[in-house]
Design a protein around this motif. Structure first.
Motif, mmCIF file in Angstrom:
data_model
loop_
_atom_site.group_PDB
_atom_site.id
_atom_site.type_symbol
_atom_site.label_atom_id
_atom_site.label_comp_id
_atom_site.label_asym_id
_atom_site.label_seq_id
_atom_site.Cartn_x
_atom_site.Cartn_y
_atom_site.Cartn_z
ATOM 1 N N GLU A 119 0.816 -1.209 0.000
ATOM 2 C CA GLU A 119 0.000 0.000 0.000
ATOM 3 C C GLU A 119 0.855 1.267 0.000
ATOM 4 O O GLU A 119 0.458 2.285 -0.546
ATOM 5 N N ARG A 120 2.031 1.212 0.598
ATOM 6 C CA ARG A 120 2.910 2.384 0.693
ATOM 7 C C ARG A 120 3.875 2.520 -0.470
ATOM 8 O O ARG A 120 4.766 3.362 -0.434
ATOM 9 N N LEU A 121 3.734 1.690 -1.487
ATOM 10 C CA LEU A 121 4.678 1.670 -2.595
ATOM 11 C C LEU A 121 4.806 3.035 -3.270
ATOM 12 O O LEU A 121 3.802 3.660 -3.615
ATOM 13 N N THR A 122 6.027 3.480 -3.412
ATOM 14 C CA THR A 122 6.315 4.689 -4.195
ATOM 15 C C THR A 122 7.374 4.330 -5.225
ATOM 16 O O THR A 122 8.171 3.408 -5.024
ATOM 17 N N VAL A 123 7.363 5.049 -6.333
ATOM 18 C CA VAL A 123 8.316 4.782 -7.406
ATOM 19 C C VAL A 123 9.061 6.073 -7.732
ATOM 20 O O VAL A 123 8.639 7.163 -7.347
ATOM 21 N N PRO A 124 10.170 5.969 -8.452
ATOM 22 C CA PRO A 124 10.907 7.186 -8.810
ATOM 23 C C PRO A 124 10.050 8.137 -9.652
ATOM 24 O O PRO A 124 9.120 7.731 -10.343
ATOM 25 N N ARG A 125 10.405 9.409 -9.587
ATOM 26 C CA ARG A 125 9.699 10.435 -10.355
ATOM 27 C C ARG A 125 9.758 10.091 -11.845
ATOM 28 O O ARG A 125 10.798 9.713 -12.361
ATOM 29 N N GLY A 126 8.624 10.192 -12.516
ATOM 30 C CA GLY A 126 8.558 9.885 -13.939
ATOM 31 C C GLY A 126 8.151 8.444 -14.233
ATOM 32 O O GLY A 126 7.906 8.097 -15.381
ATOM 33 N N TRP A 127 8.085 7.618 -13.214
ATOM 34 C CA TRP A 127 7.677 6.220 -13.405
ATOM 35 C C TRP A 127 6.179 6.099 -13.202
ATOM 36 O O TRP A 127 5.546 6.902 -12.524
ATOM 37 N N ASP A 128 5.596 5.061 -13.794
ATOM 38 C CA ASP A 128 4.178 4.761 -13.624
ATOM 39 C C ASP A 128 4.034 3.509 -12.761
ATOM 40 O O ASP A 128 4.901 2.641 -12.760
ATOM 41 N N VAL A 129 2.906 3.431 -12.040
ATOM 42 C CA VAL A 129 2.593 2.236 -11.252
ATOM 43 C C VAL A 129 1.321 1.621 -11.823
ATOM 44 O O VAL A 129 0.311 2.302 -11.971
ATOM 45 N N VAL A 130 1.393 0.351 -12.146
ATOM 46 C CA VAL A 130 0.225 -0.393 -12.591
ATOM 47 C C VAL A 130 -0.150 -1.323 -11.444
ATOM 48 O O VAL A 130 0.620 -2.210 -11.083
ATOM 49 N N ARG A 131 -1.337 -1.081 -10.873
ATOM 50 C CA ARG A 131 -1.815 -1.918 -9.767
ATOM 51 C C ARG A 131 -2.857 -2.882 -10.327
ATOM 52 O O ARG A 131 -3.930 -2.473 -10.736
ATOM 53 N N LEU A 132 -2.505 -4.159 -10.339
ATOM 54 C CA LEU A 132 -3.401 -5.177 -10.864
ATOM 55 C C LEU A 132 -4.437 -5.615 -9.839
ATOM 56 O O LEU A 132 -5.389 -6.300 -10.184
ATOM 57 N N ALA A 133 -4.245 -5.235 -8.596
ATOM 58 C CA ALA A 133 -5.201 -5.543 -7.532
ATOM 59 C C ALA A 133 -5.245 -4.354 -6.593
ATOM 60 O O ALA A 133 -4.254 -3.662 -6.397
ATOM 61 N N THR A 134 -6.417 -4.098 -6.036
ATOM 62 C CA THR A 134 -6.538 -2.975 -5.106
ATOM 63 C C THR A 134 -6.530 -3.426 -3.661
ATOM 64 O O THR A 134 -6.214 -2.652 -2.780
ATOM 65 N N GLU A 135 -6.898 -4.687 -3.417
ATOM 66 C CA GLU A 135 -6.865 -5.235 -2.068
ATOM 67 C C GLU A 135 -6.026 -6.492 -2.078
ATOM 68 O O GLU A 135 -6.158 -7.343 -2.952
#
Length: 137
Positions: A51-67
């Motif tokens: 839940e706390r995942l952060t990525v470097p600036r300019g990157w995208d996060v694809v979340r395949l599940a919300t829970e």
């Protein structure tokens, strides 16, 4: 028995519920449900770290599940655990081996004797110390 995979974040001992992979060519992080097997280039995360995942600036996060929900133990896990407990209770403990000194020297054997105080010149005893009669006494 299938062991519960733990979160790969350092100092975290919670069970993993999600798998994180990176697509470096697209500057994308993909976070999905826990993979069926551990992969060398993927990171297993617990619910808190997912839940706390952060990525470097300019990157995208694809979340395949919300829970993210931990998987309940399967019947195979419970049977394997019961078999391991049975096997451990059947084994006989091995005799303890005395510790070796560095360099491989054997420790001196311990001998128990009932000393004759008069033969050793012993005139008194206090705990593990003996008082011996000296030559000048």
């Amino acid at each position: 028995m299938r062991a519960v995979r733990q979160c790969t974040r350092s100092a975290c001992d919670r069970a993993a519920v999600a798998t994180l992979t990176y697509v470096y060519a697209d500057s994308t992080a993909v976070l999905g449900p826990l993979s069926s097997s551990a992969e060398p280039h993927a990171y297993d995360l617990c619910e808190v770290h997912a839940e706390r995942l952060t990525v470097p600036r300019g990157w995208d996060v694809v979340r395949l599940a919300t829970e993210f929900v931990p998987a309940p133990p399967s019947d195979d896990d419970l049977v394997a655990l019961a078999n391991a407990v049975r096997e451990a209770s059947r084994s006989t403990p091995q005799a303890s081996v005395p510790a070796q000194r560095p360099g491989g020297a054997e420790p001196a054997p311990v001998t128990h004797r009932t000393p004759d105080p008069a033969a050793d010149g012993e005139i008194g005893r206090r705990g593990h110390l003996r008082v011996l009669q000296g030559e000048n006494d």
